[in-house]
Design a protein around this motif. Sequence first.
Motif: not given
Length: 305
Positions: A2-6, A63-64, A78-82, A120-125
């Motif tokens: 299970d992936l962590p909820k974060r 899956a990916h 955190e909700k496992h959305r890509v 999330v934002n900084s990783l995306a950039v």
Amino acid sequence: MDLPKRPCLLAFCRHTPRFDEAFRAELRGLGTPLFAFAPESGIVFGADDEPRDVGPRPELWRAHGAGKAALTVVLLDEKHRVRLRRDAPEAEATLLAAIREAGRSVRAGPRGIGRRELLVNSLAVALGAAVLQACASSRPAPDAKPAGATADLIDVALVVNGVERRLRVEPRVVLLDALRENLGLTGAKKGCDMGQCGACTVLADGQRVNSCLKLVAQLEGARITTIEGLARGGELHPMQQAFLQQDALQCGYCTPGQILSAVALLQEGKPKDDDDIRERMCGNLCRCGAYPNIVAAIRDVAGRA
């Protein structure tokens, strides 16, 4: 599994990735887990935990849609959305560059923004920039050096915590970055990066220096002592022990620099009184305000010296 909820990072590599201590240091600074998968293996790197085997997880590869590029990176919230998916022709170098850039963004983020959102934002950039750079670097530039030509690097030999270390770095690299990124010694902290806070203080030939301002090229043959090399044979240095006994720390971020500066202070001469200690320690700042206990710890060791 299970992936962590974060927020977490999934990296799918064609070959088993090699993540050294410098990479793990950057990941700890970022504070998010990384799941690194190869076709036959899988490892999770926590922010503070030791790497743990989780298996190859082929269902996540499917899956990916991973495996077509040397590296596929997927960022989940955190909700496992890509939130981001990128392919790159390189693996470790691209991912490390992204983690470093994201870490800088998180540490420099303005107040009032949630850490998860900023992460999330900084990783995306960072990942987007890193992948684009990797793709661009795979094509020869018009003025690129001939094949086999080397970059303008210099060789520097240091004695770090009693061990000779040889580095091949750019001339502009400062001691702090060399210690943290090249040697994996993360005790020296990156604070203001301007020589004002003292969090990066180390000893060079017995003298305290702000390692964020000292070029490695200036230190050929120097003997460097970091907080990792202060203890001897598992026994704490008297100054380290005094800081613990006097509770001379709270968050602990500035503590390595405070301790090394205090060690150098006593080598420079016994302080006359508490005011003398404060004056000679004025280059090391503590955001937590633990100054009375820091002074007490130095006074304690000075009294026994």
